[in-house]
Design an enzyme around this catalytic site. Structure first.
Site, short mmCIF file in Angstrom:
data_model
loop_
_atom_site.label_atom_id
_atom_site.label_comp_id
_atom_site.label_asym_id
_atom_site.label_seq_id
_atom_site.Cartn_x
_atom_site.Cartn_y
_atom_site.Cartn_z
N CYS A 1 37.08 45.25 34.67
CA CYS A 1 37.16 45.17 36.13
C CYS A 1 38.11 46.17 36.78
O CYS A 1 37.70 47.07 37.50
CB CYS A 1 37.54 43.75 36.53
SG CYS A 1 36.31 42.51 36.11
N HIS B 1 40.98 44.04 43.03
CA HIS B 1 41.80 43.91 41.81
C HIS B 1 42.85 45.02 41.72
O HIS B 1 43.09 45.58 40.65
CB HIS B 1 40.92 43.90 40.56
CG HIS B 1 41.52 43.17 39.41
ND1 HIS B 1 40.78 42.70 38.35
CD2 HIS B 1 42.79 42.82 39.14
CE1 HIS B 1 41.56 42.10 37.48
NE2 HIS B 1 42.79 42.15 37.94
#
Length: 503
Positions: free
Chosen positions: A52, A102
């Site tokens: 991610c 993120h």
């Protein structure tokens, strides 16, 4: 068209093969189907890091993760590296983000003028890996498959509905605003990322569908490459024997959560039209990486096989003729492509050299052959693992694991490793030489290990006394609904509300 608005829609952990545009005949995603039909579908698009945060850092900067210092899901994203948001903001765009990005570190904007939501995962060093001594770690495990099915509510549903709602509201606010600048807006959902749970109405969409089993069944340990074995051990899945019912249930829930995400995307697209922006907006859609969904016995991501590495990529605009592009592309191409859409093609960065290229030229004409590159530098690795895709061949190398070489045309399932075939010795040597020139593996290994040690020390120190919060929109000691490293990932993600009457 120069200076159009740009709407960038991103999802999490969506394998390209799950969509109709890439051959799935049963998935129910009408909003994404329309985007694909009205735009250019890139048939061979890849992420540059199948995990991610590093994938997103690489995508945002147009550089490989190793070049940006994005080694894993707990590596700080340095504030002095320009992103597509910085470039577009300097070019006169309003920049906004709704959803997951993120970001790791105290800079939680990285060029975005506005953040409409909090983020989803920890922004600190909670997830630092430790090569050679992983120990007890917060990681995926077999529960992702064993609990799969229907849920009345999960925290990820809460999150994505807020992402959609805030994005819709912002589009109407833009239409009401006196600010005449064009906008770049990123809307980033966390579905269909596991856990493989979906709402009843999404599950029911596949009631009469014969959900296929993995095309390549689970392999024995001896049939797996070394990195696959490490991943399976890390996940506690090396000896997991999932039944056909469990496999179909997890995969059905994945498709259900994809249909659910499609519904939310449809709300955003409807708002774009109702706000009067549809005719002057380019829409780009992709995912940060794929999902194995049981192929080869693997789940999630973190490997270079296509189910994990290959992503959907659509570019749609009223002035772009629909079509399909077979040219190799990757997520580092997004920064120059956004600028090509915004400022005219071909676009080149004169500030820093970029790994990616402006894809807007491909929208109208074929391009010469190119190579794309990817890396894996995070947990369950013992040394940098590097990939080159050029033409029909994919090459993977690691100093502890050896080489993999696949002919992606004759062997799309990547079952036959040509690295030991004398007939391909020259080709293998060429790829190995290219990789050696591209990556300084000994130097990179030393840098990564030193970074891990520093961050582990800081993480341990931060656990003492009053916490310091880097997370967007959170104050020390505040109880927030999103994950902030206060419990194990699975305890958070799998704490779901079952439908009434079910346990």
């Amino acid at each position: 068209m120069k200076n159009p608005n740009i709407l960038f829609i991103q999802v999490d952990q969506l394998a390209a093969s799950a969509l109709s545009a890439y051959g799935n005949g049963f998935v129910k995603t009408p909003a994404l189907d329309r985007l694909a039909q009205d735009g250019v579908v890139f048939e061979n698009a890849y992420c540059n890091f199948p995990l991610c945060a590093p994938s997103r850092f690489s995508m945002a900067t147009g550089r490989l993760a190793s070049d940006a210092g994005a080694y894993d899901n707990a590596a700080e994203f340095a504030a002095d590296i320009p992103t597509y948001a910085h470039h577009l903001r300097r070019a006169g765009y309003q920049t906004s983000l709704s959803g997951k990005m993120h970001f790791i570190g105290p800079d939680q904007f990285h060029g975005f003028e506005k953040r409409l939501t909090a983020d989803l995962y920890p922004a600190d060093y909670a997830w630092v890996p430790h090569w050679g001594d992983e120990g007890e770690r917060d990681t995926n495990d077999p529960r992702a498959v064993r609990i799969a099915g229907v849920a009345a509510r999960t925290v990820q549903m809460d999150y994505d509905e807020e992402v959609s709602q805030k994005a819709v509201r912002h589009l109407y606010d833009l239409a009401r605003s006196d600010d005449t600048r064009p906008f770049f807006m990123q809307v980033s959902f966390t579905h269909p990322h596991e856990p493989y749970l979906c709402k009843q109405e999404s599950w029911d969409l596949y009631e009469d569908v014969d959900i296929p089993l993995p095309h390549v069944p689970a392999l024995s340990e001896a049939e797996h490459d070394p990195h696959s074995v490490r991943l399976l051990k890390d996940f506690g899945m090396l000896d997991a024997d999932f039944s056909e019912e469990e496999l179909r249930t997890a995969r059905r829930a994945y498709f259900g959560s994809l249909s659910y995400t499609d519904m939310l995307i449809g709300l955003v697209l409807d708002a774009l039209k109702d706000a009067g922006f549809a005719e002057n907006t380019a829409i780009v859609f992709t995912s940060d990486h794929g999902d194995f969904l049981g192929e080869r016995g693997l789940w999630f991501k973190k490997h270079f096989y296509d189910p994990s590495l290959k992503v959907p990529l659509f570019v749609t605009a009223p002035w772009i003729a629909p079509g399909r592009a077979s040219t190799l592309a990757s997520l580092v191409d997004l920064l120059p492509t956004f600028n090509g859409l915004a400022q005219g093609s071909p676009w080149q960065d004169r500030t820093l050299p970029l790994e990616g290229a402006d894809l807007t030229g491909i929208l109208s004409a074929p391009q010469p052959e190119r190579a794309i590159y990817a890396e894996y530098l995070a947990e369950a690795a013992e040394a940098p693992i590097c990939m080159i895709r050029r033409g029909r061949y994919k090459f993977v190398t690691c100093e502890t694991d050896g080489h993999l070489l696949f002919d992606m045309v004759s062997d799309p399932d990547e079952r036959v490793n040509l690295a030991e075939d004398p007939a391909h010795a020259e080709r293998l040597a060429g790829f190995a030489a290219e990789a050696a020139a591209k990556w300084d593996v000994p130097g990179l290994t030393a840098v990564i290990k030193a970074s891990q040690q520093r961050r582990l020390l800081i993480r341990d120190a931060a656990a003492q006394g009053e916490p310091v919060c880097w997370n967007h929109g959170e104050r020390p000691g505040e109880d927030v609904p999103w994950y902030r490293g206060k419990q194990g990932y699975n305890e958070w993600a799998f704490d779901y509300l079952p439908p009434a009457g079910r346990e």
